[in-house]
Design an enzyme around this catalytic site. Structure first.
Site, mmCIF file in Angstrom:
data_model
loop_
_atom_site.group_PDB
_atom_site.id
_atom_site.type_symbol
_atom_site.label_atom_id
_atom_site.label_comp_id
_atom_site.label_asym_id
_atom_site.label_seq_id
_atom_site.Cartn_x
_atom_site.Cartn_y
_atom_site.Cartn_z
ATOM 1 C CD GLU A 100 16.851 28.731 9.690
ATOM 2 O OE1 GLU A 100 17.652 28.968 10.619
ATOM 3 O OE2 GLU A 100 17.059 29.071 8.509
ATOM 4 C CE LYS B 257 15.156 26.856 -6.816
ATOM 5 N NZ LYS B 257 16.367 27.614 -7.143
ATOM 6 C CG MET C 244 18.742 22.386 37.572
ATOM 7 S SD MET C 244 17.989 22.272 39.220
ATOM 8 C CE MET C 244 16.251 22.404 38.803
ATOM 9 C CG PHE D 287 25.363 25.851 -1.774
ATOM 10 C CD1 PHE D 287 26.388 26.168 -0.878
ATOM 11 C CD2 PHE D 287 24.257 26.683 -1.838
ATOM 12 C CE1 PHE D 287 26.303 27.288 -0.071
ATOM 13 C CE2 PHE D 287 24.171 27.817 -1.030
ATOM 14 C CZ PHE D 287 25.195 28.118 -0.144
ATOM 15 C CD GLN D 288 22.149 27.177 1.784
ATOM 16 O OE1 GLN D 288 21.098 27.267 1.157
ATOM 17 N NE2 GLN D 288 22.544 28.085 2.663
#
Lengths: 558, 161
Positions: free
Chosen positions: A48, A160, A469, A110-111
């Site tokens: 993502e 949802k 760097m 959940f999630q």
């Protein structure tokens, strides 16, 4: 109509043609609608974070609002770095995240992750939509906020059950409903007049131009103003592409790795005109010693950017796009011969350069070669580190919105997905990610995305086997104690490219550089070029952190 | 030079707005002295009265950053206005074996009230400015303050004359 379908209808009304996303549990109903959607293309990413940077790269290169989509919990939290990157550089983006069913919110389901809470400090605004009735208006507000005023990312969290519940949907709202949000676009006439008077009096004026000019597409307006008033221009990293390289008034970048002549000009100027820039610490060096002889005019659309770091003598709040033409009308045609002669002398005495070599490939040489070989509309993205600074220094930018780089947040792993996003928005153009061997590994999984959708992005790895760097700072300020910056060519990038179904080329000799670039640019597909470069090359000049801009250090140069 | 400023903020009366304001102060390391929130005459908005301390640049930034929040409808810097400011405090003071008359004198001088009394403790209710409440607390401190609760200031600009 269900909420998922309504959302897609709203996105179409906003002109969205591409979404960068990844499916998951709570966004199943939305992906089910996307399955039969014809007008919006979903680009399936591999992580993502890649989706967020792609939406960002799409936005920076096209000027449109980028859209990314992730599921709840880990999917959504993976967007966070990408959202923060967009926020720091004021990039218009709408991040859509799934959320657990509304009755479950707050139950550690959940999630489940509190995305509105997590992203609050790194978005321009965010929303949790709890009722399908609010969905369309929220989308309208989100796109309006993201793309107007000082742009920025807006997150919309969508449970949802909002996707699955049903509602009559006939009309997308015409107007956002935001009584507390009214950005100022027009500059005050009085302030503009005062600015013209200050400019008239100045002997050594200097324009200090930042990303705001790129974002408002005001390059032409800037150049017209600068040419009429005969004022030299130095740009920040975010604005390297606002002025064509080689312009007689151009001084290149200022700040920590800016040109000596740009930094000297800042320190000697008697009037600094900041346009769409925010006095970042990488630009100012030691604030108390920044532009010590100059009055400061600051043109910015964000009132909170004014006098945040340095007290400004004359603020003008509004869009550069509107203010610069007004200012051009007000100022008299001028010549600053003495001042420009002085600057020319600095350019001669302290040119931006490096010591080239025939026995090894210098990273700067590769960038110069690319610059010579490509067309003006080529889009360059970078990761973060030495290669990024060399790209800013040695690539000659010619057009607005052709340089995509994470300036504010400094996100390693930005450039490759951003290049894919830019390619999605600019199908015909050549898109090149200039990368380091450290950064490229942070989002290398998106090579699968590039291969699958045939995005022919070219990746130039300037491979020195170091996190360069940080190593440079260790060399200069930590007694060459290279603590965990040696990564020693541990990856075979050619095999890696081939494993993903892309083309890989390794280049070890200077005389092969041009040939490899030619081959890669001609290849119809993504290419990874692994340039084995001089190992301990440093970025010069350099203003050490906390030092005054005029106090640049430099290694041995030819 | 650091100063304290009273800022009145009209915000959308929505969940999460307080978190946005609190997050702004913590994220940018601004000092917040007190914050009071409540509904206004219009139920769709709330008024937050914020007292903050900092130098002029910081206080200026606080006002600008508040204005930048999408849910903020209006920010009034009270130091630019003529205004009335009040705070309420409840102070529970030990009285067992002490001279209650002396305590009552203090309470009367400050036009405060006793709102709860037992053999052990008196509870004082006092309304006023920050200075007044602090002065009263200083005077009753020798009795022993068991507990105290202050609301934080609320403020309104004065009517036009």
């Amino acid at each position: 109509m269900n909420g998922a379908k309504i959302l897609l209808e709203c996105l179409k009304k906003e002109g969205v043609d591409t979404i960068f996303g990844y499916p998951g549990g709570v966004v199943l109903p939305l992906f089910d609608e996307i399955y039969s959607e014809k007008d919006i293309k979903l680009v399936l990413v591999r992580h993502e974070q890649g989706a967020a940077h792609m939406a960002d790269g799409y936005s920076r290169s096209t000027g449109k609002t980028g859209v990314c989509l992730a599921t709840s919990g880990p999917g959504a939290t993976n967007l966070v770095t990408g959202i923060a990157t967009a926020y720091m550089d004021s990039i218009p983006m709408v991040a859509l995240t799934g959320q657990v069913n509304t009755p479950l919110i707050g139950n550690d389901a959940f999630q489940e992750a509190d995305m509105v809470g997590i992203t609050r400090p790194i978005v321009k605004h965010n929303y949790l939509v709890k009722d399908i009735k609010d969905l369309a208006q929220t989308i309208k507000n989100a796109f309006h906020i993201a793309s107007t005023g000082r742009p920025g990312p807006v997150l919309v969290d969508l449970p949802k059950d909002v996707f699955t519940s049903q509602m009559e949907f006939s009309k997308y709202p015409d107007q956002p409903l935001l009584r507390g949000y009214k950005p100022t676009y027009e500059g005050s006439k009085v302030q503009i007049k005062k600015a013209a008077e200050m400019i008239e009096k100045a002997q050594r004026p200097l324009l200090y131009v930042g990303g705001g000019v790129t974002l408002s597409n005001a390059s032409e307006e800037l150049i017209k103003f600068a040419e009429k008033a005969d004022i030299p221009i130095t740009t920040t990293l975010m604005a390297m592409d606002t002025l064509p390289a080689g312009h007689r008034l151009g001084l290149g970048m200022l700040g920590m790795h800016g040109t000596k002549y740009a930094n000297y000009a800042v320190q000697e100027s008697d009037l600094l005109i900041a346009v769409g820039a925010r006095f970042d610490d990488r630009v100012t060096g030691k604030v108390a010693d920044f532009a010590p002889h100059a009055d400061i005019i600051h043109i910015d659309i964000d009132p909170s950017a004014i006098s945040k770091i340095i007290k400004v003598d004359l603020p003008i709040v509004g869009s550069a796009k509107n203010i610069l033409p007004e200012l051009t009308k007000e100022v008299k045609k001028k010549e600053h011969k003495e001042w420009l002669t002085q600057i020319e002398q600095w350019k001669k005495d302290f040119p931006l350069t490096y010591r080239d070599s025939d026995s090894e490939i210098k990273p700067q040489y590769v960038i110069q070669k690319i610059s010579q070989m490509v067309k003006d509309d080529t889009i360059i993205t970078t990761e973060v580190g030495q290669h990024q600074m060399w790209a800013a220094q040695f690539y000659g930018f010619r057009k607005n919105r052709t340089f995509l780089t994470s300036g504010g947040l400094g996100t390693m792993g930005y450039g490759f997905p951003a290049a894919i996003g830019a390619q999605a928005g600019n199908p015909g153009k050549l898109v090149i990610d200039i990368a380091g061997d450290g950064s490229i590994q942070m989002n290398i999984q998106e090579l699968a995305t590039a291969v699958k959708y045939k995005f022919p992005v070219k990746v130039v790895i300037l491979d020195n086997g170091y996190l360069g760097m940080v190593r440079q700072w260790q060399e200069l300020f930590y007694g060459k104690r290279y603590s965990h910056t040696i990564i020693d060519h541990s990856v075979d990038f050619v095999k890696l490219a081939e494993a993903y179904g892309a083309k890989g080329i390794r280049i070890e000799k200077k005389q092969d550089v041009e040939k490899a670039l030619k081959e890669a640019f001609a290849y119809d597909g993504p290419v990874i070029m692994d340039f084995i470069t001089a190992r301990e090359e440093n970025v010069w000049p350099m203003v050490p952190a906390g030092a005054a801009l005029g106090k640049m250090i430099e290694g041995e140069l030819a | 030079m650091t100063k304290t400023k009273t800022i009145s903020v009209i915000v959308e009366n929505q969940p999460g707005v307080l978190a946005r304001i609190a997050g702004l102060f913590s994220g940018r390391a601004y000092n917040i002295d007190s914050l009071a929130v409540g509904e206004t005459e219009d139920k769709s908005t709330s008024r937050m009265t914020i007292m903050a301390t900092g130098d002029e640049l910081v206080l200026d930034q606080i006002v600008k950053q508040l204005n930048k929040l999408i849910d903020v409808i209006k920010v009034v810097d009270m130091s630019q206005e003529s205004y009335v400011e009040r705070e309420l405090a409840l102070i529970k003071v030990n009285v067992a074996g002490k001279d209650k008359t002396e305590l009552m004198n203090v309470v009367n001088v400050f036009r405060a009230r006793i709102v709860d009394a037992t053999n052990e403790t008196y509870m004082i209710e006092v309304t006023g400015t920050d200075e007044k409440i602090t002065a009263l607390t200083d005077l009753v401190k020798p009795f022993g303050i068991q507990e105290m609760s202050r609301t934080g200031a609320v403020a309104l600009t004065r009517g036009k004359r």
